[in-house]
Write a protein that holds these residues in place. Structure first.
Motif, PDB file in Angstrom:
ATOM      1  N   GLY A 155     -22.377   4.715   6.629  1.00 18.24           N
ATOM      2  CA  GLY A 155     -21.849   3.368   6.426  1.00 18.24           C
ATOM      3  C   GLY A 155     -20.483   3.124   7.014  1.00 18.24           C
ATOM      4  O   GLY A 155     -19.973   2.002   6.961  1.00 18.24           O
ATOM      5  N   LYS A 156     -19.867   4.157   7.568  1.00 16.06           N
ATOM      6  CA  LYS A 156     -18.577   3.979   8.245  1.00 16.06           C
ATOM      7  C   LYS A 156     -18.808   3.383   9.631  1.00 16.06           C
ATOM      8  O   LYS A 156     -19.939   3.181  10.070  1.00 16.06           O
ATOM      9  CB  LYS A 156     -17.858   5.328   8.358  1.00 16.06           C
ATOM     10  N   LEU A 157     -17.719   3.123  10.343  1.00 16.06           N
ATOM     11  CA  LEU A 157     -17.841   2.553  11.685  1.00 16.06           C
ATOM     12  C   LEU A 157     -16.653   2.974  12.537  1.00 16.06           C
ATOM     13  O   LEU A 157     -15.597   3.349  12.017  1.00 16.06           O
ATOM     14  CB  LEU A 157     -17.938   1.030  11.601  1.00 16.06           C
ATOM     15  N   LEU A 158     -16.847   2.931  13.851  1.00 13.11           N
ATOM     16  CA  LEU A 158     -15.729   3.116  14.772  1.00 13.11           C
ATOM     17  C   LEU A 158     -15.009   1.780  14.886  1.00 13.11           C
ATOM     18  O   LEU A 158     -15.646   0.757  15.154  1.00 13.11           O
ATOM     19  CB  LEU A 158     -16.230   3.563  16.144  1.00 13.11           C
ATOM     20  N   ARG A 159     -13.711   1.784  14.659  1.00 12.96           N
ATOM     21  CA  ARG A 159     -12.987   0.522  14.588  1.00 12.96           C
ATOM     22  C   ARG A 159     -13.157  -0.294  15.870  1.00 12.96           C
ATOM     23  O   ARG A 159     -13.140   0.240  16.971  1.00 12.96           O
ATOM     24  CB  ARG A 159     -11.508   0.759  14.305  1.00 12.96           C
ATOM     25  N   THR A 160     -13.326  -1.590  15.703  1.00 15.05           N
ATOM     26  CA  THR A 160     -13.540  -2.478  16.846  1.00 15.05           C
ATOM     27  C   THR A 160     -12.240  -3.106  17.337  1.00 15.05           C
ATOM     28  O   THR A 160     -12.225  -3.775  18.372  1.00 15.05           O
ATOM     29  CB  THR A 160     -14.536  -3.589  16.481  1.00 15.05           C
ATOM     30  N   HIS A 161     -11.178  -2.928  16.595  1.00 19.30           N
ATOM     31  CA  HIS A 161      -9.850  -3.405  16.991  1.00 19.30           C
ATOM     32  C   HIS A 161      -8.818  -2.608  16.210  1.00 19.30           C
ATOM     33  O   HIS A 161      -9.168  -1.836  15.309  1.00 19.30           O
ATOM     34  CB  HIS A 161      -9.694  -4.920  16.736  1.00 19.30           C
ATOM     35  N   THR A 162      -7.554  -2.743  16.544  1.00 20.08           N
ATOM     36  CA  THR A 162      -6.517  -1.998  15.827  1.00 20.08           C
ATOM     37  C   THR A 162      -5.989  -2.768  14.619  1.00 20.08           C
ATOM     38  O   THR A 162      -5.078  -2.302  13.941  1.00 20.08           O
ATOM     39  CB  THR A 162      -5.349  -1.641  16.768  1.00 20.08           C
ATOM     40  N   SER A 163      -6.585  -3.917  14.322  1.00 21.25           N
ATOM     41  CA  SER A 163      -6.156  -4.719  13.170  1.00 21.25           C
ATOM     42  C   SER A 163      -6.249  -3.986  11.835  1.00 21.25           C
ATOM     43  O   SER A 163      -5.459  -4.281  10.921  1.00 21.25           O
ATOM     44  CB  SER A 163      -6.968  -6.017  13.108  1.00 21.25           C
ATOM     45  N   PRO A 164      -7.200  -3.041  11.635  1.00 21.89           N
ATOM     46  CA  PRO A 164      -7.201  -2.313  10.358  1.00 21.89           C
ATOM     47  C   PRO A 164      -5.886  -1.613  10.055  1.00 21.89           C
ATOM     48  O   PRO A 164      -5.547  -1.417   8.886  1.00 21.89           O
ATOM     49  CB  PRO A 164      -8.345  -1.300  10.546  1.00 21.89           C
ATOM     50  N   VAL A 165      -5.143  -1.247  11.090  1.00 22.42           N
ATOM     51  CA  VAL A 165      -3.839  -0.621  10.865  1.00 22.42           C
ATOM     52  C   VAL A 165      -2.936  -1.571  10.087  1.00 22.42           C
ATOM     53  O   VAL A 165      -2.197  -1.161   9.180  1.00 22.42           O
ATOM     54  CB  VAL A 165      -3.180  -0.237  12.206  1.00 22.42           C
ATOM     55  N   GLN A 166      -3.003  -2.866  10.415  1.00 20.98           N
ATOM     56  CA  GLN A 166      -2.199  -3.857   9.711  1.00 20.98           C
ATOM     57  C   GLN A 166      -2.537  -3.882   8.220  1.00 20.98           C
ATOM     58  O   GLN A 166      -1.640  -3.968   7.369  1.00 20.98           O
ATOM     59  CB  GLN A 166      -2.428  -5.243  10.316  1.00 20.98           C
ATOM     60  N   ILE A 167      -3.827  -3.804   7.908  1.00 22.28           N
ATOM     61  CA  ILE A 167      -4.254  -3.834   6.502  1.00 22.28           C
ATOM     62  C   ILE A 167      -3.739  -2.607   5.763  1.00 22.28           C
ATOM     63  O   ILE A 167      -3.201  -2.703   4.646  1.00 22.28           O
ATOM     64  CB  ILE A 167      -5.791  -3.916   6.405  1.00 22.28           C
ATOM     65  N   HIS A 168      -3.872  -1.440   6.361  1.00 17.85           N
ATOM     66  CA  HIS A 168      -3.393  -0.204   5.726  1.00 17.85           C
ATOM     67  C   HIS A 168      -1.889  -0.283   5.476  1.00 17.85           C
ATOM     68  O   HIS A 168      -1.412   0.117   4.401  1.00 17.85           O
ATOM     69  CB  HIS A 168      -3.707   1.005   6.620  1.00 17.85           C
ATOM     70  N   VAL A 169      -1.134  -0.771   6.453  1.00 15.57           N
ATOM     71  CA  VAL A 169       0.318  -0.848   6.309  1.00 15.57           C
ATOM     72  C   VAL A 169       0.691  -1.836   5.209  1.00 15.57           C
ATOM     73  O   VAL A 169       1.549  -1.550   4.357  1.00 15.57           O
ATOM     74  CB  VAL A 169       0.974  -1.250   7.646  1.00 15.57           C
ATOM     75  N   MET A 170       0.059  -3.009   5.191  1.00 18.21           N
ATOM     76  CA  MET A 170       0.408  -4.014   4.175  1.00 18.21           C
ATOM     77  C   MET A 170       0.047  -3.555   2.776  1.00 18.21           C
ATOM     78  O   MET A 170       0.697  -3.943   1.801  1.00 18.21           O
ATOM     79  CB  MET A 170      -0.267  -5.345   4.507  1.00 18.21           C
ATOM     80  N   LYS A 171      -0.997  -2.721   2.639  1.00 18.39           N
ATOM     81  CA  LYS A 171      -1.368  -2.219   1.313  1.00 18.39           C
ATOM     82  C   LYS A 171      -0.367  -1.179   0.803  1.00 18.39           C
ATOM     83  O   LYS A 171      -0.262  -0.950  -0.396  1.00 18.39           O
ATOM     84  CB  LYS A 171      -2.763  -1.606   1.365  1.00 18.39           C
ATOM     85  N   LYS A 172       0.386  -0.549   1.743  1.00 18.32           N
ATOM     86  CA  LYS A 172       1.330   0.496   1.351  1.00 18.32           C
ATOM     87  C   LYS A 172       2.767   0.001   1.253  1.00 18.32           C
ATOM     88  O   LYS A 172       3.574   0.583   0.523  1.00 18.32           O
ATOM     89  CB  LYS A 172       1.265   1.652   2.357  1.00 18.32           C
ATOM     90  N   LYS A 173       3.094  -1.062   2.028  1.00 18.46           N
ATOM     91  CA  LYS A 173       4.494  -1.478   2.113  1.00 18.46           C
ATOM     92  C   LYS A 173       4.646  -2.947   1.714  1.00 18.46           C
ATOM     93  O   LYS A 173       3.691  -3.725   1.781  1.00 18.46           O
ATOM     94  CB  LYS A 173       5.021  -1.269   3.535  1.00 18.46           C
ATOM     95  N   THR A 174       5.846  -3.299   1.364  1.00 13.99           N
ATOM     96  CA  THR A 174       6.146  -4.682   1.018  1.00 13.99           C
ATOM     97  C   THR A 174       6.951  -5.331   2.140  1.00 13.99           C
ATOM     98  O   THR A 174       7.667  -4.644   2.874  1.00 13.99           O
ATOM     99  CB  THR A 174       6.955  -4.752  -0.290  1.00 13.99           C
ATOM    100  N   PRO A 175       6.856  -6.653   2.271  1.00 13.54           N
ATOM    101  CA  PRO A 175       7.612  -7.350   3.334  1.00 13.54           C
ATOM    102  C   PRO A 175       9.113  -7.200   3.113  1.00 13.54           C
ATOM    103  O   PRO A 175       9.550  -6.948   1.980  1.00 13.54           O
ATOM    104  CB  PRO A 175       7.156  -8.791   3.178  1.00 13.54           C
ATOM    105  N   PRO A 176       9.914  -7.355   4.173  1.00 14.06           N
ATOM    106  CA  PRO A 176       9.520  -7.755   5.530  1.00 14.06           C
ATOM    107  C   PRO A 176       8.935  -6.598   6.337  1.00 14.06           C
ATOM    108  O   PRO A 176       9.325  -5.446   6.146  1.00 14.06           O
ATOM    109  CB  PRO A 176      10.821  -8.253   6.134  1.00 14.06           C
TER     110      PRO A 176
END
Length: 326
Positions: A155-176
């Motif tokens: 059920g996993k996949l090879l990422r189709t774009h690098t946008s998942p990196v943004q999600i991982h970072v936002m889940k770990k860090k707070t703005p800015p």
């Protein structure tokens, strides 16, 4: 038989050995004619002669195969000796060069690192949530048709774009946040302008609500594109991406014809180079962000490298074209 045995032992190469075989067992060979003469014999004489010829044939075949193996071994050793390469020999000062894709990635990173963007990387294997759901691309969304995905059995996949990196970072860090995410991505496509594996660079800026907007995005992208391509004109066209709203495609005046129109730009004078937009609030909701705003952009590295280095076939980056990889 003794004379045939002596001939076999004296043979020095495969060609002569094959000639001897024809001489003995060919259509007009010694043994073939001897078997044909059996019709002229009767009784015990015929039986005795046939037994003698069969033994002769068996002995000949055994000697032939043994000599054939011996000659093959010698000829192989001789060929290896002739083709031997002394890898220690000094043959000049020709050096390899860094791949154009890597050079372009480094050039892009240098620009954004100078603006205090943080360099972030992620895994090549992702799950559906990080690659699609969190980016406002739910199941059955038509945008998934644009990204023909490689799925694994679990059920996993090879990422189709690098946008998942943004999600991982936002889940770990707070703005800015100010991040740049380069890396390899995968889609099931392969032709002059598409590859099943290619590289993207995506950027994300997030801050308190109202602190960043489209004017900031437009300013930084115009400066970035002129940093890469020099004296060009930049334009923004309204577009659609599920993870940004509003969204835009960014074009530059053709670097080959300077906007006059040519085959590369389909005689329009413009080349599409990247996509961008204001981050959709649904993306922020998926990572638990509130009262923030931000912008994002993404580009294909091979596309930039093709334009920058004048390469007309994307496949040259991944095949044995020494003009690119030598």
């Amino acid at each position: 038989m003794q004379s045939i045995k002596e001939k076999i032992q004296s043979v020095a190469n495969s060609q002569d050995l094959e000639k001897l075989k024809v001489e003995v067992v060919g259509k007009k060979g010694i043994l073939t004619l001897a078997f044909a003469d059996l019709k002229n014999l009767n009784g015990e004489a015929k039986q005795s002669r046939a037994k003698e010829l069969n033994l002769f044939k068996q002995d000949f075949e055994a000697l032939f195969e043994a000599k054939k193996g011996e000659i093959r071994t010698l000829e192989l050793a001789q060929k290896l000796q002739e083709e031997n390469i002394d890898v220690s020999l000094f043959v000049g000062q020709r050096r390899g060069k860094e791949h154009y894709v890597n050079l372009m990635i480094e050039k892009i990173i240098d620009y954004f690192i100078a603006l205090n963007f943080e360099l972030c990387e992620g895994g090549l294997v992702e799950d559906d949530f990080h690659n699609f759901e969190a980016l406002n691309i739910p199941k059955f969304h038509p945008a998934r048709d644009m990204q023909d995905t490689f799925y694994t059995q679990d059920g996993k996949l090879l990422r189709t774009h690098t946008s998942p990196v943004q999600i991982h970072v936002m889940k770990k860090k707070t703005p800015p946040l100010k991040i740049i995410a380069p890396g390899a991505v995968f889609r099931r496509d392969y032709d002059l302008t598409h590859s099943p594996m290619f590289h993207q660079v995506e950027g994300l800026v997030v801050d308190s609500y109202g602190k960043v907007g489209f004017s900031h995005l437009k300013l930084i992208l115009e400066d970035f594109l002129k940093y890469i391509f020099g004296d060009i004109v930049v334009r923004f066209r309204s577009s659609f991406f599920p993870f940004t709203e509003p969204s835009a495609e960014v074009d530059i005046s053709c670097v080959f014809c300077k906007g006059d129109g040519c085959r590369v730009c389909s005689h329009t004078g413009w080349l599409e180079v990247l996509g961008c937009g204001i981050v959709n609030h649904a993306v922020f909701e998926s990572v638990g962000y509130k009262d923030v705003s931000g912008y994002a952009f993404g580009l294909g590295v091979e596309r930039f490298a093709m334009l920058y280095y004048g390469i007309n076939d994307l496949r040259s980056f991944f095949e044995a074209d020494l003009r690119v990889i030598g």
